[in-house]
Motif scaffolding. Structure first.
Motif, PDB file in Angstrom:
ATOM      1  N   GLU A 204       0.844  -1.200   0.000  1.00 24.12           N
ATOM      2  CA  GLU A 204       0.000   0.000   0.000  1.00 24.12           C
ATOM      3  C   GLU A 204       0.874   1.242   0.000  1.00 24.12           C
ATOM      4  OE1 GLU A 204      -1.011   0.618   4.699  1.00 24.12           O
ATOM      5  OE2 GLU A 204      -2.196  -0.876   3.617  1.00 24.12           O
ATOM      6  N   LEU A 205       0.276   2.355  -0.399  1.00 23.35           N
ATOM      7  CA  LEU A 205       1.014   3.619  -0.530  1.00 23.35           C
ATOM      8  C   LEU A 205       0.091   4.768  -0.168  1.00 23.35           C
ATOM      9  CD1 LEU A 205       3.407   4.630  -3.375  1.00 23.35           C
ATOM     10  CD2 LEU A 205       1.418   6.064  -2.937  1.00 23.35           C
ATOM     11  N   THR A 206       0.656   5.775   0.524  1.00 21.22           N
ATOM     12  CA  THR A 206      -0.119   6.944   0.935  1.00 21.22           C
ATOM     13  C   THR A 206       0.664   8.219   0.635  1.00 21.22           C
ATOM     14  OG1 THR A 206      -1.156   5.695   2.734  1.00 21.22           O
ATOM     15  CG2 THR A 206      -1.283   8.100   2.860  1.00 21.22           C
ATOM     16  N   VAL A 207       0.032   9.139  -0.058  1.00 19.57           N
ATOM     17  CA  VAL A 207       0.625  10.469  -0.275  1.00 19.57           C
ATOM     18  C   VAL A 207       0.210  11.350   0.899  1.00 19.57           C
ATOM     19  CG1 VAL A 207       0.792  12.468  -1.785  1.00 19.57           C
ATOM     20  CG2 VAL A 207       0.521  10.182  -2.777  1.00 19.57           C
ATOM     21  N   GLU A 208       1.144  11.602   1.796  1.00 21.10           N
ATOM     22  CA  GLU A 208       0.829  12.399   2.981  1.00 21.10           C
ATOM     23  C   GLU A 208       0.862  13.896   2.675  1.00 21.10           C
ATOM     24  OE1 GLU A 208       3.339  11.255   6.194  1.00 21.10           O
ATOM     25  OE2 GLU A 208       2.624   9.170   6.237  1.00 21.10           O
ATOM     26  N   ALA A 209       1.797  14.301   1.821  1.00 17.09           N
ATOM     27  CA  ALA A 209       1.902  15.732   1.497  1.00 17.09           C
ATOM     28  C   ALA A 209       2.642  15.897   0.183  1.00 17.09           C
ATOM     29  CB  ALA A 209       2.641  16.479   2.611  1.00 17.09           C
ATOM     30  N   SER A 210       2.271  16.939  -0.576  1.00 23.96           N
ATOM     31  CA  SER A 210       2.972  17.303  -1.803  1.00 23.96           C
ATOM     32  C   SER A 210       2.520  18.690  -2.231  1.00 23.96           C
ATOM     33  CB  SER A 210       2.695  16.293  -2.924  1.00 23.96           C
ATOM     34  OG  SER A 210       3.358  16.684  -4.109  1.00 23.96           O
ATOM     35  N   SER A 211       3.487  19.602  -2.333  1.00 20.36           N
ATOM     36  CA  SER A 211       3.153  20.969  -2.725  1.00 20.36           C
ATOM     37  C   SER A 211       2.873  21.079  -4.215  1.00 20.36           C
ATOM     38  CB  SER A 211       4.301  21.909  -2.329  1.00 20.36           C
ATOM     39  OG  SER A 211       5.505  21.524  -2.983  1.00 20.36           O
ATOM     40  N   VAL A 212       3.480  20.188  -5.006  1.00 23.74           N
ATOM     41  CA  VAL A 212       3.282  20.177  -6.452  1.00 23.74           C
ATOM     42  C   VAL A 212       2.322  19.039  -6.799  1.00 23.74           C
ATOM     43  CG1 VAL A 212       4.422  19.905  -8.690  1.00 23.74           C
ATOM     44  CG2 VAL A 212       5.587  21.117  -6.831  1.00 23.74           C
ATOM     45  N   PRO A 213       1.318  19.286  -7.661  1.00 24.28           N
ATOM     46  CA  PRO A 213       0.383  18.228  -8.032  1.00 24.28           C
ATOM     47  C   PRO A 213       1.096  17.009  -8.636  1.00 24.28           C
ATOM     48  CG  PRO A 213      -0.418  20.357  -8.770  1.00 24.28           C
ATOM     49  CD  PRO A 213       0.980  20.579  -8.278  1.00 24.28           C
ATOM     50  N   THR A 235      26.781  -6.463 -14.928  1.00 22.26           N
ATOM     51  CA  THR A 235      25.404  -6.400 -14.423  1.00 22.26           C
ATOM     52  C   THR A 235      24.586  -5.456 -15.281  1.00 22.26           C
ATOM     53  OG1 THR A 235      26.123  -6.849 -12.154  1.00 22.26           O
ATOM     54  CG2 THR A 235      23.957  -5.853 -12.441  1.00 22.26           C
ATOM     55  N   GLU A 236      23.396  -5.895 -15.642  1.00 26.49           N
ATOM     56  CA  GLU A 236      22.494  -5.043 -16.410  1.00 26.49           C
ATOM     57  C   GLU A 236      21.088  -5.128 -15.825  1.00 26.49           C
ATOM     58  OE1 GLU A 236      20.960  -4.240 -20.993  1.00 26.49           O
ATOM     59  OE2 GLU A 236      22.793  -5.362 -20.619  1.00 26.49           O
ATOM     60  N   THR A 237      20.483  -3.982 -15.647  1.00 26.89           N
ATOM     61  CA  THR A 237      19.118  -3.894 -15.124  1.00 26.89           C
ATOM     62  C   THR A 237      18.180  -3.504 -16.250  1.00 26.89           C
ATOM     63  OG1 THR A 237      19.945  -3.223 -12.943  1.00 26.89           O
ATOM     64  CG2 THR A 237      17.629  -2.785 -13.427  1.00 26.89           C
ATOM     65  N   SER A 238      17.082  -4.231 -16.380  1.00 26.66           N
ATOM     66  CA  SER A 238      16.129  -3.954 -17.456  1.00 26.66           C
ATOM     67  C   SER A 238      14.709  -4.012 -16.926  1.00 26.66           C
ATOM     68  CB  SER A 238      16.306  -4.948 -18.620  1.00 26.66           C
ATOM     69  OG  SER A 238      16.184  -6.277 -18.165  1.00 26.66           O
ATOM     70  N   LEU A 239      13.820  -3.357 -17.640  1.00 23.94           N
ATOM     71  CA  LEU A 239      12.418  -3.254 -17.239  1.00 23.94           C
ATOM     72  C   LEU A 239      11.639  -4.483 -17.702  1.00 23.94           C
ATOM     73  CD1 LEU A 239      10.071  -1.456 -16.103  1.00 23.94           C
ATOM     74  CD2 LEU A 239       9.814  -0.586 -18.436  1.00 23.94           C
ATOM     75  N   ILE A 240      10.839  -5.051 -16.800  1.00 23.23           N
ATOM     76  CA  ILE A 240       9.970  -6.176 -17.139  1.00 23.23           C
ATOM     77  C   ILE A 240       8.572  -5.684 -17.477  1.00 23.23           C
ATOM     78  CG2 ILE A 240       8.920  -8.318 -16.322  1.00 23.23           C
ATOM     79  CD1 ILE A 240      11.297  -8.687 -14.482  1.00 23.23           C
ATOM     80  N   GLN A 241       7.966  -4.961 -16.563  1.00 21.25           N
ATOM     81  CA  GLN A 241       6.633  -4.413 -16.819  1.00 21.25           C
ATOM     82  C   GLN A 241       6.373  -3.229 -15.895  1.00 21.25           C
ATOM     83  OE1 GLN A 241       3.747  -7.562 -15.969  1.00 21.25           O
ATOM     84  NE2 GLN A 241       3.352  -6.709 -13.952  1.00 21.25           N
ATOM     85  N   SER A 242       5.408  -2.395 -16.287  1.00 25.00           N
ATOM     86  CA  SER A 242       5.018  -1.219 -15.503  1.00 25.00           C
ATOM     87  C   SER A 242       3.532  -1.277 -15.219  1.00 25.00           C
ATOM     88  CB  SER A 242       5.362   0.075 -16.253  1.00 25.00           C
ATOM     89  OG  SER A 242       6.745   0.162 -16.508  1.00 25.00           O
ATOM     90  N   THR A 243       3.164  -0.895 -14.005  1.00 20.22           N
ATOM     91  CA  THR A 243       1.758  -0.871 -13.600  1.00 20.22           C
ATOM     92  C   THR A 243       1.454   0.474 -12.956  1.00 20.22           C
ATOM     93  OG1 THR A 243       1.792  -3.265 -13.189  1.00 20.22           O
ATOM     94  CG2 THR A 243      -0.034  -2.005 -12.240  1.00 20.22           C
ATOM     95  N   GLN A 244       0.507   1.200 -13.501  1.00 30.68           N
ATOM     96  CA  GLN A 244       0.116   2.485 -12.920  1.00 30.68           C
ATOM     97  C   GLN A 244      -0.916   2.251 -11.823  1.00 30.68           C
ATOM     98  OE1 GLN A 244      -2.357   5.276 -15.225  1.00 30.68           O
ATOM     99  NE2 GLN A 244      -0.828   6.853 -14.813  1.00 30.68           N
ATOM    100  N   ILE A 245      -0.646   2.768 -10.616  1.00 34.82           N
ATOM    101  CA  ILE A 245      -1.595   2.600  -9.515  1.00 34.82           C
ATOM    102  C   ILE A 245      -2.350   3.892  -9.208  1.00 34.82           C
ATOM    103  CG2 ILE A 245      -0.224   0.732  -8.510  1.00 34.82           C
ATOM    104  CD1 ILE A 245       0.667   2.754  -6.343  1.00 34.82           C
ATOM    105  N   ALA A 246      -1.927   5.004  -9.802  1.00 34.49           N
ATOM    106  CA  ALA A 246      -2.649   6.270  -9.611  1.00 34.49           C
ATOM    107  C   ALA A 246      -2.442   7.148 -10.830  1.00 34.49           C
ATOM    108  CB  ALA A 246      -2.161   6.990  -8.359  1.00 34.49           C
ATOM    109  N   ASP A 247      -3.534   7.759 -11.300  1.00 31.20           N
ATOM    110  CA  ASP A 247      -3.495   8.655 -12.458  1.00 31.20           C
ATOM    111  C   ASP A 247      -4.047  10.005 -12.032  1.00 31.20           C
ATOM    112  OD1 ASP A 247      -3.372   9.778 -14.936  1.00 31.20           O
ATOM    113  OD2 ASP A 247      -5.117   8.739 -15.750  1.00 31.20           O
ATOM    114  N   GLY A 248      -3.194  11.009 -12.019  1.00 35.02           N
ATOM    115  CA  GLY A 248      -3.628  12.334 -11.585  1.00 35.02           C
ATOM    116  C   GLY A 248      -3.238  12.603 -10.141  1.00 35.02           C
ATOM    117  N   ASP A 249      -3.622  13.759  -9.667  1.00 33.78           N
ATOM    118  CA  ASP A 249      -3.256  14.198  -8.318  1.00 33.78           C
ATOM    119  C   ASP A 249      -4.149  13.506  -7.299  1.00 33.78           C
ATOM    120  OD1 ASP A 249      -1.758  15.567  -6.488  1.00 33.78           O
ATOM    121  OD2 ASP A 249      -2.963  17.392  -6.578  1.00 33.78           O
TER     122      ASP A 249
END
Length: 327
Positions: A204-213, A235-249
């Motif tokens: 889980e994730l919580t945005v407690e404060a942010s002055s910029v949207p 060593t090489e790091t590469s992206l497997i997949q991305s998941t958006q959990i929030a869109d917008g402010d």
């Protein structure tokens, strides 16, 4: 015009998943408009770890490129049928092949199937039908998937190991836009950094404060592939997949769930072998509203940007007996 003869390998399991202690079973399916003579019908299994270092990766000199030999896991051939003739029509020839014979000494561990950027662990079945010098041989190849044997796995499910994290302007190692740096932000949460392959990545994730949207919050799965080349570790790091959990402010102090499904073939239990290793990480990115972000081309979503905050956490993947597929 005569129809071409075709050969296919059909496995007994639709998911193509086997353990090293189990026989791989199926049928060799031959379709031909006319009868064909053959010298034999053979079935081969080839399992290997293919290592690749691309020129320029992590400063590797060109002489290292392409010189790494594959690690052989299993290689054997059986004769399914002796020389003879195949009648016209469809012919199905059953087979059963043991990957590991009882009492057989094991030279290399049966690592789980994995398809990465520089490391590929692959198991292939090939049916070969030689027909003499005057005729083109027939062949077909099928990949099957190896998972850890039940004997090697823990009996009980492994509870997720949750790690608490916080992201602020002070935890960032890269420069931020002045309005983000001075205004400040604070994001907290918890995430499972050890979990079963069958379970989703949760937290889980919580945005407690942010002055910029905020414009977006994303969870990125990363693989970290390391290969020993000479006296160096590449060593090489590469992206497997991305998941958006929030869109917008997002609303402040509202708990956002993290729930990410793990892609099977692109991930495997964390491996720490002698000549190579496969590890995984989770990257949490928070994108803030900025005109600069719209002007910049999109590339690596986990690369540090002036308008982004990042947090990387290690991810250990394991398999338990509960993860085994019923076949």
């Amino acid at each position: 015009m005569a129809t071409a003869t075709t050969v296919n390998v059909k496995l007994s399991r639709s998911n193509r998943i086997y353990r090293s202690s189990e026989p791989v079973e199926g049928k060799i399916v031959i379709k031909s408009a006319t009868s064909i003579s053959h010298q034999a019908i053979r079935l081969s299994v080839n399992g290997s770890v293919n290592l690749q270092v691309r020129g320029g990766s992590a400063g590797v000199i060109e002489s290292f490129y392409g010189v790494i030999k594959p690690i052989q896991i299993v290689k054997k051939t059986i004769e399914v049928r002796s020389s003879g003739k195949i009648p016209p029509g469809t012919t199905e020839i059953p087979f059963s092949l043991n990957l590991r014979e009882p009492g057989e000494s094991i030279v290399e561990k049966f690592y789980e199937t994995f398809h990465g950027t520089n490391i590929n662990i692959q198991y292939l079945l090939t049916a070969d039908i030689p027909r003499g010098y005057l005729h083109k041989p027939l062949s077909a190849t099928m990949e099957f998937i190896i998972e850890s044997g039940r004997v090697d796995l823990p009996e009980r499910p492994i509870p997720p190991e949750m790690v608490i994290f916080y992201i602020t302007q002070d935890t960032q190692r890269h420069p931020l836009l002045p309005e983000i740096k001075t205004g400040g932000f604070r994001v907290t949460g918890k995430l499972a950094t050890q979990c079963s392959l069958q379970d989703p990545l949760s937290g889980e994730l919580t945005v407690e404060a942010s002055s910029v949207p905020i414009t977006s919050i994303d969870i990125h799965l990363l693989r970290v592939e390391s290969i020993i080349v000479g006296e160096r570790i590449v060593t090489e790091t590469s992206l497997i997949q991305s998941t958006q959990i929030a869109d917008g402010d997002v609303c402040r102090n509202m708990t956002l769930p993290i729930y990410v499904l793990l892609p099977r073939l692109l991930m495997c239990p964390s491996v720490f072998a002698g000549p190579f290793s496969v590890e995984f990480k989770v990257c949490i990115t928070i994108s803030f509203k900025s005109k600069l972000a719209k002007a910049q081309p999109k590339s690596d979503p986990t690369a540090p940007r002036l308008w982004m905050a990042l947090e990387r956490l290690p991810l250990e993947l394991v398999r338990t007996k509960r993860d085994q597929f019923s076949c």
